[in-house]
Design an enzyme around this catalytic site. Structure first.
Site, PDB file in Angstrom:
ATOM      1  N   LYS A   1     -13.160   2.392   5.393  1.00 16.20           N
ATOM      2  CA  LYS A   1     -13.280   3.819   5.043  1.00 16.20           C
ATOM      3  C   LYS A   1     -14.712   4.299   5.234  1.00 16.20           C
ATOM      4  O   LYS A   1     -14.956   5.405   5.721  1.00 16.20           O
ATOM      5  CB  LYS A   1     -12.815   4.029   3.600  1.00 16.20           C
ATOM      6  CG  LYS A   1     -11.321   3.771   3.430  1.00 16.20           C
ATOM      7  CD  LYS A   1     -10.948   3.644   1.963  1.00 16.20           C
ATOM      8  CE  LYS A   1      -9.453   3.466   1.775  1.00 16.20           C
ATOM      9  NZ  LYS A   1      -9.101   3.088   0.407  1.00 16.20           N
TER      10      LYS A   1
ATOM     11  N   GLY B   1      -2.079   5.611  -4.094  1.00 14.91           N
ATOM     12  CA  GLY B   1      -0.836   5.918  -4.813  1.00 14.91           C
ATOM     13  C   GLY B   1       0.074   6.797  -3.973  1.00 14.91           C
ATOM     14  O   GLY B   1      -0.371   7.503  -3.066  1.00 14.91           O
TER      15      GLY B   1
HETATM   16  P1  NAP Z   1       3.876  -0.553   2.311  1.00 14.20           P
HETATM   17  O1  NAP Z   1       4.358  -0.107   0.974  1.00 14.20           O
HETATM   18  O2  NAP Z   1       3.631  -1.989   2.544  1.00 14.20           O
HETATM   19  O3  NAP Z   1       4.954  -0.026   3.382  1.00 14.20           O
HETATM   20  C1  NAP Z   1       4.917  -0.378   4.726  1.00 14.20           C
HETATM   21  C2  NAP Z   1       6.192   0.105   5.397  1.00 14.20           C
HETATM   22  O4  NAP Z   1       6.071  -0.119   6.793  1.00 14.20           O
HETATM   23  C3  NAP Z   1       7.453  -0.594   4.937  1.00 14.20           C
HETATM   24  O5  NAP Z   1       8.506   0.329   4.830  1.00 14.20           O
HETATM   25  C4  NAP Z   1       7.758  -1.588   6.070  1.00 14.20           C
HETATM   26  O6  NAP Z   1       9.139  -1.783   6.287  1.00 14.20           O
HETATM   27  C5  NAP Z   1       7.212  -0.836   7.266  1.00 14.20           C
HETATM   28  N1  NAP Z   1       6.714  -1.744   8.299  1.00 14.20           N
HETATM   29  C6  NAP Z   1       5.642  -2.558   8.232  1.00 14.20           C
HETATM   30  N2  NAP Z   1       5.501  -3.239   9.400  1.00 14.20           N
HETATM   31  C7  NAP Z   1       6.513  -2.831  10.190  1.00 14.20           C
HETATM   32  C8  NAP Z   1       6.914  -3.160  11.512  1.00 14.20           C
HETATM   33  N3  NAP Z   1       6.239  -4.032  12.249  1.00 14.20           N
HETATM   34  N4  NAP Z   1       7.996  -2.536  12.032  1.00 14.20           N
HETATM   35  C9  NAP Z   1       8.688  -1.642  11.295  1.00 14.20           C
HETATM   36  N5  NAP Z   1       8.347  -1.276  10.033  1.00 14.20           N
HETATM   37  C10 NAP Z   1       7.286  -1.871   9.496  1.00 14.20           C
HETATM   38  O7  NAP Z   1       2.543   0.202   2.728  1.00 14.20           O
HETATM   39  P2  NAP Z   1       1.916   1.523   2.075  1.00 14.20           P
HETATM   40  O8  NAP Z   1       1.203   1.162   0.824  1.00 14.20           O
HETATM   41  O9  NAP Z   1       2.922   2.606   2.066  1.00 14.20           O
HETATM   42  O10 NAP Z   1       0.764   1.838   3.145  1.00 14.20           O
HETATM   43  C11 NAP Z   1       1.054   2.386   4.403  1.00 14.20           C
HETATM   44  C12 NAP Z   1      -0.238   2.784   5.093  1.00 14.20           C
HETATM   45  O11 NAP Z   1      -0.901   3.763   4.319  1.00 14.20           O
HETATM   46  C13 NAP Z   1      -1.249   1.652   5.269  1.00 14.20           C
HETATM   47  O12 NAP Z   1      -1.984   1.866   6.457  1.00 14.20           O
HETATM   48  C14 NAP Z   1      -2.166   1.821   4.069  1.00 14.20           C
HETATM   49  O13 NAP Z   1      -3.450   1.277   4.285  1.00 14.20           O
HETATM   50  C15 NAP Z   1      -2.227   3.323   3.981  1.00 14.20           C
HETATM   51  N6  NAP Z   1      -2.565   3.870   2.685  1.00 14.20           N
HETATM   52  C16 NAP Z   1      -1.913   3.427   1.569  1.00 14.20           C
HETATM   53  C17 NAP Z   1      -2.195   4.006   0.343  1.00 14.20           C
HETATM   54  C18 NAP Z   1      -1.515   3.550  -0.910  1.00 14.20           C
HETATM   55  O14 NAP Z   1      -1.883   4.022  -1.985  1.00 14.20           O
HETATM   56  N7  NAP Z   1      -0.529   2.675  -0.838  1.00 14.20           N
HETATM   57  C19 NAP Z   1      -3.160   5.027   0.264  1.00 14.20           C
HETATM   58  C20 NAP Z   1      -3.805   5.464   1.429  1.00 14.20           C
HETATM   59  C21 NAP Z   1      -3.492   4.875   2.625  1.00 14.20           C
HETATM   60  P3  NAP Z   1      10.107  -2.473   5.184  1.00 14.20           P
HETATM   61  O15 NAP Z   1      10.186  -1.487   4.064  1.00 14.20           O
HETATM   62  O16 NAP Z   1      11.403  -2.632   5.878  1.00 14.20           O
HETATM   63  O17 NAP Z   1       9.441  -3.742   4.785  1.00 14.20           O
HETATM   64  N1  HSE Z   2      -5.451  -0.045  -1.013  1.00 17.43           N
HETATM   65  C1  HSE Z   2      -6.126   1.191  -0.924  1.00 17.43           C
HETATM   66  C2  HSE Z   2      -6.912   1.440  -2.203  1.00 17.43           C
HETATM   67  C3  HSE Z   2      -5.141   2.294  -0.695  1.00 17.43           C
HETATM   68  O1  HSE Z   2      -6.636   0.772  -3.196  1.00 17.43           O
HETATM   69  O2  HSE Z   2      -7.812   2.284  -2.198  1.00 17.43           O
HETATM   70  C4  HSE Z   2      -5.771   3.628  -0.430  1.00 17.43           C
HETATM   71  O3  HSE Z   2      -6.412   3.652   0.802  1.00 17.43           O
END
Ligand code: NAP
Ligand code: HSE
Length: 431
Positions: A202, A300
């Site tokens: 970031k 989140g």
């Molecule tokens: P997550 O809960 O692990 O979800 C990932 C999703 O992507 C799942 O639905 C998974 O499928 C699917 N997936 C992963 N690899 C795949 C592949 N090769 N082919 C098809 N589908 C695939 O992740 P997340 O927390 O939502 O984060 C998603 C992105 O947002 C990441 O880049 C993360 O860094 C970013 N982000 C997250 C947050 C946060 O608070 N979580 C905040 C800001 C940014 P299945 O469900 O079938 O396993």
């Molecule tokens: N894993 C990341 C965090 C998600 O905790 O800040 C948001 O980018």
């Protein structure tokens, strides 16, 4: 009708699908068009999903990437590959792309933005930094008149949540991490959060925008929070400090930049010390605006979905786009030359000779002390807590390498940077 294809239906993807549905009419009025999720890519079709996803799931990426009716591809899978390849293909197929993927953007943002420009489509990544906090667009647009001098902040929600629970509730590191994972804050591999790589990605994105030069994560000096123990939190508190994982980048002159992600002790009057739980805050200093602070939930489901959906609306709206703003080059200062004050915690034998030898090693390496205190441990051992004066990190490392080999020293348990607020009450940074 704007047709959207979503790649990934985890924490953020689910939030995006639900937000597009619950605020459907508000979004349609603001955009002047309906937004419809047409297809959603997942790995596993058997998982229980939000009811809004019914009938839309696929496991074939090309069902989205090759669908001529899909206008906007939203990548929310995470990881470097296949996410980068899918984003590239979507841009080549002249689809707008929205992503929250800091790993891909920090490593490949320049190439992908150039591709988006050639294809005449948008590549937007507001959610990649600071979750729900608007920061990419303000830096590219609202602060465009400024020469950015400094960026510093708390950029990782998981580690801020863990440190807050350890300090305020006395939770163990493991307990706090498990809860952060349950709440959907952590990356699928949480070591990216804990070891500081997520914050470094970031900071690389913000620094590239702020300093108009390509700063990739491998150019950021990184330390994580894995060595922070309850003792450090306790001693920091006794000294009037809070420990945070701080990301800082600043111009040092002559085209050089310092970029660091590392735990830091912040005095209680420091504006970032009050940032608790999953909240993030970013201080940006411009030559005209002075200091501005951005604050909100850094991770989140719904805060992140808020930023993603805003990007979908923006991409759909069209208009003149801002592509890569890395016009120049900067040299990054090696960590050994960066100067700071440091907290050091040592375990040594409880005798005057050991203490004298430690002082000797510090003196030989030019490390001045502001204070040193001895804390009882038992079994003939003491813990020595020191605060140094401003010293180059490389000199301190040399001194501590000598110290850890002394007969009377058991362990150099931790080193943490000490940050002070500027006189105007804002972040002081390195000197
Ligand atoms: P997550 O809960 O692990 O979800 C990932 C999703 O992507 C799942 O639905 C998974 O499928 C699917 N997936 C992963 N690899 C795949 C592949 N090769 N082919 C098809 N589908 C695939 O992740 P997340 O927390 O939502 O984060 C998603 C992105 O947002 C990441 O880049 C993360 O860094 C970013 N982000 C997250 C947050 C946060 O608070 N979580 C905040 C800001 C940014 P299945 O469900 O079938 O396993
Ligand atoms: N894993 C990341 C965090 C998600 O905790 O800040 C948001 O980018």
């Amino acid at each position: 009708m704007i047709n959207v294809g979503i790649m990934g239906l985890g924490t953020v993807g689910t939030g995006v699908v639900e937000l597009l549905e619950t605020n459907r009419s508000t979004i349609a009025r603001r955009l002047g068009d309906e937004v419809e999720v047409k297809k959603i890519l997942v790995r596993d079709l058997s998982k229980k999903r939000t009811p809004y996803a019914e009938g839309k799931l696929t496991t074939r990426a090309d069902d989205i990437l090759e669908d001529g009716e899909i206008d906007v591809v939203v990548e929310l899978m995470g990881g470097e590959e296949p996410a980068r390849t899918y984003i590239k293909k979507a841009l080549e197929n002249k689809k707008h792309v929205v992503t929250a993927n800091k790993e891909v953007i920090s490593k490949h943002g320049k190439e992908l933005l150039e591709l988006a420009e050639r294809s005449g489509v948008s590549l937007l990544f507001e959610a990649s930094v600071g979750g729900g906090i608007p920061i990419i667009r303000p830096m590219k647009q609202c602060l465009a008149a400024n020469r950015i001098m400094k960026i510093s902040g708390i950029l990782n929600g998981t580690t801020n949540y863990i440190l807050t629970q350890m300090r305020e509730k006395g939770w163990s590191f493991g307990e706090a991490l498990r809860e952060a994972q349950r709440l959907g804050y952590a990356e699928s591999d949480p070591s990216a959060d804990i070891k500081g790589f997520d914050a470094a990605r970031k900071l690389a994105i913000l620094s590239s925008i702020g300093f108009n030069a390509r700063i990739t994560p491998d150019r950021v000096y990184v330390e994580g929070i894995e060595r922070i123990g309850p003792e450090d939190i306790k001693y920091a508190g006794e000294l009037g400090y809070t420990i945070k994982l701080l990301a800082s980048a600043r111009r040092t002159g002559e085209g050089r930049v310092e970029a660091v992600v590392a735990p830091a002790m912040l005095k209680e009057n420091h504006p970032l010390s009050a940032v608790r739980d999953v909240y993030n805050a970013i201080l940006v200093e411009g030559d005209a605006v002075g200091q501005v602070m951005f604050y909100g939930q850094g991770a989140g489901k719904m805060p992140t979905a808020s930023a993603v959906v805003a990007d979908i609306i923006d991409a759909a709206r069209g208009g003149k786009r801002i592509y890569c703003t890395c016009y120049g080059e900067v040299e990054v200062v090696p960590a050994s030359l960066m100067t700071s004050r440091f907290y050091v915690r040592l375990k040594a034998e409880d005798n005057p000779e050991a203490l004298a030898e430690i002082c000797g090693a510090l003196g030989r390496n030019g490390i001045g002390l502001e204070m040193a205190a001895q804390k009882g441990v038992g079994g003939g051992l003491v813990e020595i807590v020191m605060l140094t004066l401003w010293v180059p990190f490389g000199d301190l490392q040399r001194a501590l390498n000598e110290i850890k080999n002394l007969k009377g020293v058991k362990e150099v348990a931790n080193i943490i940077r000490v940050e002070e607020a500027d006189e105007d009450g804002l972040h002081g940074g390195h000197r």
